[in-house]
Motif scaffolding. Structure first.
Motif, short mmCIF file in Angstrom:
data_model
loop_
_atom_site.label_atom_id
_atom_site.label_comp_id
_atom_site.label_asym_id
_atom_site.label_seq_id
_atom_site.Cartn_x
_atom_site.Cartn_y
_atom_site.Cartn_z
N ILE A 98 0.84 -1.20 0.00
CA ILE A 98 0.00 0.00 0.00
C ILE A 98 0.87 1.25 0.00
O ILE A 98 1.87 1.32 0.72
CB ILE A 98 -0.93 0.01 1.23
N SER A 99 0.48 2.23 -0.81
CA SER A 99 1.21 3.50 -0.86
C SER A 99 0.23 4.64 -1.12
O SER A 99 -0.76 4.46 -1.85
CB SER A 99 2.28 3.48 -1.95
N SER A 100 0.51 5.81 -0.56
CA SER A 100 -0.32 6.99 -0.83
C SER A 100 0.08 7.66 -2.14
O SER A 100 -0.60 8.56 -2.61
CB SER A 100 -0.20 7.99 0.33
N GLU A 101 1.19 7.22 -2.71
CA GLU A 101 1.64 7.76 -4.00
C GLU A 101 1.01 6.98 -5.15
O GLU A 101 0.37 5.95 -4.95
CB GLU A 101 3.16 7.70 -4.10
N PHE A 102 1.22 7.47 -6.37
CA PHE A 102 0.63 6.82 -7.54
C PHE A 102 1.53 5.73 -8.12
O PHE A 102 1.13 5.01 -9.03
CB PHE A 102 0.33 7.86 -8.62
N SER A 103 2.75 5.62 -7.60
CA SER A 103 3.64 4.56 -8.05
C SER A 103 4.67 4.29 -6.97
O SER A 103 4.89 5.11 -6.09
CB SER A 103 4.34 4.95 -9.36
N VAL A 104 5.28 3.11 -7.05
CA VAL A 104 6.39 2.75 -6.16
C VAL A 104 7.52 2.23 -7.04
O VAL A 104 7.46 2.35 -8.27
CB VAL A 104 5.95 1.70 -5.11
N SER A 105 8.53 1.66 -6.44
CA SER A 105 9.69 1.17 -7.20
C SER A 105 9.25 0.26 -8.35
O SER A 105 8.40 -0.61 -8.19
CB SER A 105 10.63 0.41 -6.27
N ALA A 106 9.87 0.48 -9.51
CA ALA A 106 9.56 -0.34 -10.68
C ALA A 106 9.86 -1.81 -10.43
O ALA A 106 9.22 -2.70 -11.01
CB ALA A 106 10.35 0.15 -11.89
N ARG A 107 10.83 -2.09 -9.54
CA ARG A 107 11.16 -3.48 -9.23
C ARG A 107 9.98 -4.20 -8.58
O ARG A 107 9.83 -5.42 -8.71
CB ARG A 107 12.36 -3.52 -8.28
N ILE A 108 9.16 -3.43 -7.88
CA ILE A 108 7.96 -4.00 -7.26
C ILE A 108 6.81 -4.03 -8.26
O ILE A 108 6.15 -5.06 -8.42
CB ILE A 108 7.56 -3.17 -6.01
N MET A 109 6.58 -2.91 -8.92
CA MET A 109 5.39 -2.78 -9.77
C MET A 109 5.36 -3.80 -10.91
O MET A 109 4.31 -4.32 -11.26
CB MET A 109 5.30 -1.36 -10.33
#
Length: 343
Positions: A98-109
């Motif tokens: 869960i994140s309040s941002e619209f993206s996280v690390s590409a390695r995760i996504m």
């Protein structure tokens, strides 16, 4: 594989919590009601604790739901480790990131299935107002436009908190005269007096400059254990200090105290001081805080709001204690060096 990982992004925490609830219900339906639940923040898993929770079979449950919150704070090494895990997840656990941002690390996504990645956007202003009206309509109640605006002023901009406040107010109203619409004064009265300790009982102590009693009140407020309590508290203080600011602007321009009380507003919306107890508190407030210090305090409250949302729950009390010290002892001034509150 599709159930092994979910990525919930965006600022609308209420919708994310509802999605998380639905994921948990689906897992309970498939694996039994006794699934094990664990929640982590990035700073809590520096030694791989989250992977232990994902990989270790439990004596009490056959399946595990593991939640990682504030994933925007994940560092490079944890992002790599999460990416490696997601490439080959265990079949006895589900990881929800869960994140309040619209993206996280590409390695995760790139490792989370696209159908399991969802972005939850903030409601628009007109959507928030309509959401509140619809919610009360479902409860068989009506609410005026001014009352809706006041609710939005006093609550966080997400459906999770709006739902909590609306449910509490709606249940309270159904006991009384449910045939009359909920009005602005009703909202203010309920918010100010429905809890034993809240921002509206803390504010008079700040106006008095009583640090000891303020810290005692804070301890009681945080004792509820509700994750939204700290945010509600800061929002309530922002509302009252904006009201105080409007009074100070009037008195600074030459108005008398009584006239300023009658013209009090919050961001241009009329909110006159009528009750004797409130008049006493705001009288003490304008004696203790001038225009400049009140503006500093509002800046400080905005900063505290961000810090509380970004920090772990175990830091909340410390952040709020520091906030009260800065308001009472420093009149909103920042620390020039490491300072510590003392009674």
């Amino acid at each position: 594989m599709s159930e092994r990982a979910y990525l919930l992004l965006g600022p609308e925490s209420g919708a994310k919590e509802q999605e998380l609830k639905e994921i948990r219900n689906r897992l309970r339906s498939e694996y039994g009601s006794e699934i094990e639940l664990s929640r982590f923040y990035p700073f809590e898993t520096e030694n791989g604790e989250i992977f232990a929770a994902l990989n270790n079979n439990s004596l009490f449950s056959d399946y595990r739901l593991v939640i990682l919150s504030q994933a925007e704070s994940v560092n490079a090494s944890l992002a790599q480790a999460l990416g490696d895990y997601l490439a080959h997840p265990v079949d006895t656990a589900t990881l929800v990131i869960i994140s309040s941002e619209f993206s996280v690390s590409a390695r995760i996504m790139k490792q989370v299935p696209r159908q399991n990645t969802k972005i939850f956007y903030d409601l628009l202003e007109n959507q928030k107002s309509e959401w509140i009206r619809t919610h009360f309509r479902r409860m068989g109640l009506s609410i005026t436009a001014d009352a809706v605006d006041t609710l939005l002023d006093l609550t966080e901009d997400n459906t999770q908190e709006l739902k909590t406040i609306c449910n509490q107010l709606g249940l309270f109203w159904q006991i009384g005269d449910k045939n009359r619409p909920i009005e602005e004064d009703d909202v203010q009265t309920y918010v100010q007096h429905s809890r034993q300790e809240d921002a509206f009982t803390l504010f008079p102590l700040l106006c008095e400059g009583d640090l000891k009693k303020s810290l005692e009140s804070l301890n009681v407020i945080l004792g509820s254990g509700d994750s939204q309590t700290a945010i509600l508290l800061v929002n309530g203080l922002v509302w009252q200090f904006r009201r105080l600011l409007s009074i100070l602007e009037e008195t600074t321009s030459g108005s008398g105290e009584a006239e300023a009380f009658g013209k009090a507003n919050v961001q241009g919306k009329a909110s006159p001081i009528r009750k004797p107890k409130d008049k006493t508190s705001y009288h003490q407030g304008i004696q203790r805080y001038d225009l400049q210090s009140t503006r500093r305090i509002l800046t400080l409250l905005a900063k505290a709001d961000r810090e509380i949302k970004e920090s772990g729950t175990e830091l909340t009390a410390l952040l709020l204690e520091r906030l009260l010290y800065q308001i009472i002892k420093r009149k909103g001034e920042a620390f020039s060096q490491a300072d510590f509150a003392s009674l």
